[in-house]
Design an enzyme around this catalytic site. Structure first.
Site, PDB file in Angstrom:
ATOM      1  N   HIS A 167       0.838  -1.194   0.000  1.00  0.00           N
ATOM      2  CA  HIS A 167       0.000   0.000   0.000  1.00  0.00           C
ATOM      3  C   HIS A 167       0.875   1.247   0.000  1.00  0.00           C
ATOM      4  CE1 HIS A 167      -3.175   2.749   1.185  1.00  0.00           C
ATOM      5  NE2 HIS A 167      -4.016   1.809   0.790  1.00  0.00           N
TER       6      HIS A 167
ATOM      7  N   GLU B  41      -2.644   2.268  -7.290  1.00  0.00           N
ATOM      8  CA  GLU B  41      -2.955   3.185  -6.211  1.00  0.00           C
ATOM      9  C   GLU B  41      -1.904   4.288  -6.200  1.00  0.00           C
ATOM     10  OE1 GLU B  41      -3.657   2.745  -1.519  1.00  0.00           O
ATOM     11  OE2 GLU B  41      -1.755   2.112  -2.358  1.00  0.00           O
TER      12      GLU B  41
END
Length: 188
Positions: free
Chosen positions: A94, A165
């Site tokens: 992430h 992302e």
């Protein structure tokens, strides 16, 4: 068999039981498309609670795991621990993990490899910073991050979702346009 469309949401470090109950109750009202796999990333402290109240049609993902099965790694969670409580998905790489905690491509790949070896399904995140984007390095960065994952994944691509992302869109109020996402996906 074609892969199902996947929709995922990550709660990051937000929420309490009241918020969780509200979200899950709204999701239960739903109808959720049976052809879509819905996955929610939950803070580790709430994984067991969410597993106990979420419908079977919604998968629960841990937001991180470590690269080895056990050891002196205070605060870390192993894939075996996640499997032990019935969590079969994990988010790895992430943007905050890459930028704030300085997790590089090698560490992310090691985590992905161990999670897959442990029987987990993985949401592997890739994406560039604002500085990299403005320097015209989006494709270079995403390609590098993806290439680091290839040997870690091997023949287990059926258990991996790549999530674009962009770091510049996390917590900034900015979002990647569909066109920006398509361009990045095309470069992978």
């Amino acid at each position: 068999m074609p892969r199902k469309f996947v929709v995922g949401g990550n709660w990051k470090m937000n929420g309490d039981k009241n918020m969780i109950n509200e979200i899950i109750n709204n999701m239960k009202k739903g109808p959720l498309d049976k052809e879509v796999e819905v996955i929610i990333g939950v803070p580790s402290i709430y994984l067991t609670y969410v597993k106990s109240i979420v419908p079977d049609t919604i998968q629960v993902a841990a937001q991180n795991c470590w690269k080895v099965p056990k050891g002196a790694f205070t605060g870390e969670i192993s894939p075996a621990m996640l499997k032990d409580i019935g969590v079969n998905w994990v988010i790895i790489g992430h943007s905050e993990r890459r930028t704030i905690f300085h997790e590089d491509d090698t560490l992310v790949a090691d985590k992905v490899a161990h999670a897959l070896e442990s029987g987990m399904k993985v949401i592997a995140c890739i994406g560039e910073t604002l500085e990299e984007r403005e320097a015209g390095k989006t494709e270079e960065v995403v390609f590098r991050q993806t290439q680091a994952l290839v040997p870690a994944i091997g023949d287990k691509w059926a258990n991996v979702v790549l999530a674009y992302e962009p770091v510049w869109a996390i917590g900034t109020g900015k979002t990647a346009s569909p066109q920006q996402v398509r361009l990045v996906i095309a470069s992978c």
